[in-house]
Design a protein around this motif. Structure first.
Motif, PDB file in Angstrom:
ATOM      1  N   PHE A  33      -8.480  -7.905 -11.807  1.00 36.19           N
ATOM      2  CA  PHE A  33      -9.622  -7.576 -10.700  1.00 36.19           C
ATOM      3  C   PHE A  33      -8.750  -6.787  -9.613  1.00 36.19           C
ATOM      4  O   PHE A  33      -7.746  -6.936  -8.941  1.00 36.19           O
ATOM      5  CB  PHE A  33      -9.572  -9.081  -9.816  1.00 36.19           C
ATOM      6  CG  PHE A  33     -10.282  -9.014  -8.468  1.00 36.19           C
ATOM      7  CD1 PHE A  33     -11.671  -9.400  -8.373  1.00 36.19           C
ATOM      8  CD2 PHE A  33      -9.665  -8.633  -7.297  1.00 36.19           C
ATOM      9  CE1 PHE A  33     -12.169  -9.662  -7.325  1.00 36.19           C
ATOM     10  CE2 PHE A  33     -10.281  -8.760  -6.015  1.00 36.19           C
ATOM     11  CZ  PHE A  33     -11.517  -9.135  -6.088  1.00 36.19           C
ATOM     12  N   ALA A  34      -9.444  -5.451  -9.621  1.00 38.51           N
ATOM     13  CA  ALA A  34      -9.024  -4.432  -8.688  1.00 38.51           C
ATOM     14  C   ALA A  34      -9.615  -3.856  -7.796  1.00 38.51           C
ATOM     15  O   ALA A  34     -10.781  -3.611  -7.769  1.00 38.51           O
ATOM     16  CB  ALA A  34      -8.596  -3.375  -9.787  1.00 38.51           C
ATOM     17  N   ILE A  35      -9.185  -4.395  -6.549  1.00 35.90           N
ATOM     18  CA  ILE A  35      -9.946  -4.193  -5.111  1.00 35.90           C
ATOM     19  C   ILE A  35      -8.960  -3.241  -4.304  1.00 35.90           C
ATOM     20  O   ILE A  35      -9.196  -2.360  -3.628  1.00 35.90           O
ATOM     21  CB  ILE A  35     -10.238  -5.283  -4.490  1.00 35.90           C
ATOM     22  CG1 ILE A  35     -11.783  -4.729  -3.557  1.00 35.90           C
ATOM     23  CG2 ILE A  35      -9.438  -6.069  -3.863  1.00 35.90           C
ATOM     24  CD1 ILE A  35     -12.488  -5.891  -3.107  1.00 35.90           C
ATOM     25  N   THR A  36      -7.528  -3.589  -4.487  1.00 32.94           N
ATOM     26  CA  THR A  36      -6.718  -3.053  -3.511  1.00 32.94           C
ATOM     27  C   THR A  36      -6.351  -1.624  -3.942  1.00 32.94           C
ATOM     28  O   THR A  36      -6.090  -1.224  -4.982  1.00 32.94           O
ATOM     29  CB  THR A  36      -5.415  -4.055  -3.321  1.00 32.94           C
ATOM     30  OG1 THR A  36      -5.766  -5.161  -2.973  1.00 32.94           O
ATOM     31  CG2 THR A  36      -4.216  -3.355  -2.183  1.00 32.94           C
ATOM     32  N   GLY A  41      -6.138  -2.326   1.902  1.00 29.60           N
ATOM     33  CA  GLY A  41      -5.603  -3.541   1.565  1.00 29.60           C
ATOM     34  C   GLY A  41      -6.631  -4.689   2.235  1.00 29.60           C
ATOM     35  O   GLY A  41      -7.786  -4.851   1.632  1.00 29.60           O
ATOM     36  N   PHE A  66      -1.140  -2.622  -6.814  1.00 29.20           N
ATOM     37  CA  PHE A  66      -0.834  -3.830  -6.561  1.00 29.20           C
ATOM     38  C   PHE A  66      -1.622  -4.835  -7.315  1.00 29.20           C
ATOM     39  O   PHE A  66      -2.052  -5.919  -6.664  1.00 29.20           O
ATOM     40  CB  PHE A  66      -0.949  -4.282  -5.058  1.00 29.20           C
ATOM     41  CG  PHE A  66       0.174  -3.647  -4.206  1.00 29.20           C
ATOM     42  CD1 PHE A  66       1.528  -3.217  -4.396  1.00 29.20           C
ATOM     43  CD2 PHE A  66       0.063  -3.494  -2.769  1.00 29.20           C
ATOM     44  CE1 PHE A  66       2.331  -2.584  -3.745  1.00 29.20           C
ATOM     45  CE2 PHE A  66       0.956  -3.010  -1.891  1.00 29.20           C
ATOM     46  CZ  PHE A  66       2.012  -2.543  -2.409  1.00 29.20           C
ATOM     47  N   LYS A 111       9.692  -6.293  -7.500  1.00 27.97           N
ATOM     48  CA  LYS A 111       9.183  -7.176  -6.528  1.00 27.97           C
ATOM     49  C   LYS A 111      10.139  -8.575  -6.251  1.00 27.97           C
ATOM     50  O   LYS A 111      11.150  -8.601  -6.980  1.00 27.97           O
ATOM     51  CB  LYS A 111       7.971  -7.965  -7.137  1.00 27.97           C
ATOM     52  CG  LYS A 111       6.646  -7.381  -7.506  1.00 27.97           C
ATOM     53  CD  LYS A 111       5.586  -8.436  -7.883  1.00 27.97           C
ATOM     54  CE  LYS A 111       6.038  -9.022  -9.052  1.00 27.97           C
ATOM     55  NZ  LYS A 111       4.611  -9.381  -9.955  1.00 27.97           N
ATOM     56  N   THR A 119       2.576  -6.520 -12.188  1.00 27.66           N
ATOM     57  CA  THR A 119       1.648  -5.981 -11.113  1.00 27.66           C
ATOM     58  C   THR A 119       1.650  -4.486 -11.442  1.00 27.66           C
ATOM     59  O   THR A 119       2.629  -3.918 -11.778  1.00 27.66           O
ATOM     60  CB  THR A 119       2.436  -6.303  -9.705  1.00 27.66           C
ATOM     61  OG1 THR A 119       2.890  -7.644  -9.582  1.00 27.66           O
ATOM     62  CG2 THR A 119       1.756  -5.635  -8.729  1.00 27.66           C
ATOM     63  N   ILE A 271       0.716 -13.370   1.498  1.00 26.98           N
ATOM     64  CA  ILE A 271       0.095 -11.691   1.317  1.00 26.98           C
ATOM     65  C   ILE A 271      -1.118 -11.600   0.413  1.00 26.98           C
ATOM     66  O   ILE A 271      -1.996 -11.004   0.923  1.00 26.98           O
ATOM     67  CB  ILE A 271       1.318 -10.874   0.870  1.00 26.98           C
ATOM     68  CG1 ILE A 271       2.563 -10.994   1.858  1.00 26.98           C
ATOM     69  CG2 ILE A 271       0.849  -9.278   0.617  1.00 26.98           C
ATOM     70  CD1 ILE A 271       4.079 -10.194   1.498  1.00 26.98           C
ATOM     71  N   GLN A 277      -2.879 -13.546   8.297  1.00 25.03           N
ATOM     72  CA  GLN A 277      -3.436 -13.034   9.612  1.00 25.03           C
ATOM     73  C   GLN A 277      -5.000 -13.003   8.991  1.00 25.03           C
ATOM     74  O   GLN A 277      -5.700 -13.228  10.074  1.00 25.03           O
ATOM     75  CB  GLN A 277      -3.031 -11.546   9.853  1.00 25.03           C
ATOM     76  CG  GLN A 277      -1.315 -11.708  10.349  1.00 25.03           C
ATOM     77  CD  GLN A 277      -0.417 -11.960   9.280  1.00 25.03           C
ATOM     78  OE1 GLN A 277      -0.377 -11.433   8.392  1.00 25.03           O
ATOM     79  NE2 GLN A 277       0.414 -12.924   9.805  1.00 25.03           N
ATOM     80  N   ILE A 278      -5.386 -12.412   7.852  1.00 29.25           N
ATOM     81  CA  ILE A 278      -6.764 -12.306   7.393  1.00 29.25           C
ATOM     82  C   ILE A 278      -7.350 -13.610   7.512  1.00 29.25           C
ATOM     83  O   ILE A 278      -8.498 -13.580   7.756  1.00 29.25           O
ATOM     84  CB  ILE A 278      -6.716 -11.296   6.131  1.00 29.25           C
ATOM     85  CG1 ILE A 278      -6.173  -9.948   6.467  1.00 29.25           C
ATOM     86  CG2 ILE A 278      -8.258 -11.447   5.847  1.00 29.25           C
ATOM     87  CD1 ILE A 278      -7.006  -9.149   7.782  1.00 29.25           C
ATOM     88  N   VAL A 281      -8.284 -14.364  10.521  1.00 32.64           N
ATOM     89  CA  VAL A 281      -9.513 -13.466  11.221  1.00 32.64           C
ATOM     90  C   VAL A 281     -10.938 -13.992  10.561  1.00 32.64           C
ATOM     91  O   VAL A 281     -11.774 -14.158  11.657  1.00 32.64           O
ATOM     92  CB  VAL A 281      -9.522 -11.977  10.710  1.00 32.64           C
ATOM     93  CG1 VAL A 281     -10.787 -11.215  10.660  1.00 32.64           C
ATOM     94  CG2 VAL A 281      -8.053 -11.257  11.088  1.00 32.64           C
TER      95      VAL A 281
END
Ligand SMILES: Cc1cc2nc3c(=O)[nH]c(=O)nc-3n(C[C@H](O)[C@H](O)[C@H](O)COP(=O)(O)OP(=O)(O)OC[C@H]3O[C@@H](n4cnc5c(N)ncnc54)[C@H](O)[C@@H]3O)c2cc1C
Length: 290
Positions: A33-36, A41, A66, A111, A119, A271, A277-278, A281
């Motif tokens: 699954f490639a979004i970053t 990010g 990543f 890593k 990764t 992470i 943090q997200i 949010v």
């Protein structure tokens, strides 16, 4: 693999399900699954990987990094934008084999933890894919990505429970075997309280994670509860594994015992799939909306 299957389960058509999910049940297959991206990010809508349509084809250009299974996946679910200025409304989701011409990829090294997992970075250079590679509707990729995370975040809770439970099990065993001041360290209240706090948090992680998974299974809205499960479990597991190293003392810091590995593995949970943090949010946005 699971992260890559979710957008197809959520928005894919029968042909995509047969082709791509079918491969997974037939033979050992990896997908990603490639979004970053290097420059985007947490701020998914700032992605630069671009697509344009030419006749019956889409053409993709950009870089993802990543990406779990990135350097070895047989197929990719990738997100790209038709126009960066459209932000999240410009993003679409595509699925295609990694053998398509124009794709190069590398394994990323160095890593801190979870080193058994690949990764990778993926480069798309004028990658031509058929119109049938589009998952769901054009411009709805952001929505599918967010729905994917609602499903996948309880799974991070489950990974966290496994790591944390192992840390507690190791501490219970070691604290009875290791002696200091003429007695097992398990007799010291300071050690007992660290283990009691671990047990409390693990039970709370289980309940939050099971509730989130149950809501997801019932097809109910799970945005907030999935974020609770992920944030709480990831943060608690970081605390638990750090305390586990403490209980093992100097031996805990060395590779002789598994707790240093558990601590390194735990960090990533805070992470990926949205940082801690997200998650806050997301939770705060939902609280303020009510
Ligand atoms: C080993 C590994 C595997 C991964 N696997 C995948 C994968 O399979 N597929 C994939 O697409 N991605 C994957 N990722 C990427 C991962 O999801 C991102 O690293 C993560 O979303 C954070 O993005 P970033 O690294 O760009 O950090 P940034 O977004 O640059 O964040 C840096 C810091 O700023 C904070 N921050 C950012 N925005 C806000 C805000 N609005 N409010 C408060 N704080 C904020 C973050 O919490 C963080 O502390 C993986 C990453 C790693 C390390």
């Amino acid at each position: 693999n699971d992260l890559a299957t979710l957008p197809i389960l959520i928005a894919g058509n029968d042909e995509q399900k047969r082709t791509y999910l079918g491969q997974l049940v037939k033979k050992l297959t990896f997908c990603a699954f490639a979004i970053t991206e290097p420059g985007a990010g947490s701020d998914v809508a700032a992605m630069s990987t671009a697509y344009r349509r030419e006749g019956d084809e889409f053409i993709l250009n950009g870089t993802k990094h990543f990406i779990s299974n990135g350097s070895r996946a047989d197929w990719y679910v990738t997100f790209a934008t038709s126009d960066k200025r459209l932000k999240h409304k410009g993003i679409s989701c595509f699925v295609f084999p990694s053998s398509v011409p124009g794709i190069t990829r590398n394994r990323m090294h160095g890593k801190l933890g979870q080193r058994a997992a690949d990764t990778g970075e993926i480069f798309y250079e004028d990658v031509r894919i058929p119109a049938s590679a589009l998952v769901g509707r054009e411009g709805e990729g952001f929505k599918y990505a967010m729905a994917t995370f609602d499903h996948s975040r309880p799974e991070i809770g489950a990974i966290a429970i496994g790591i944390a439970q192992r840390a507690l099990d190791e501490c219970l065993k070691y604290s009875k075997q290791r002696s200091a001041f003429g007695q097992p360290i398990a007799n010291f209240q300071a050690i007992q309280f660290m283990m009691a706090d671990m047990a409390i948090e693990i039970e709370a992680m289980r309940l939050l994670t099971y509730k989130a998974a149950w809501l997801v299974d019932r097809g109910q809205h799970a945005n907030t509860i999935s974020a609770y499960a992920k944030a709480f479990s990831a943060d608690a597991t970081m605390r638990i594994t750090t305390d586990a190293v403490q209980i093992f003392g100097g031996y805990g810091y060395m590779k002789d015992y598994p707790v240093e590995k558990l601590m390194r593995d735990a960090k990533l949970l805070q992470i990926y799939e949205g940082t801690s943090q997200i998650q806050r949010v997301v939770i705060a946005r939902n609280l303020l909306k009510e």
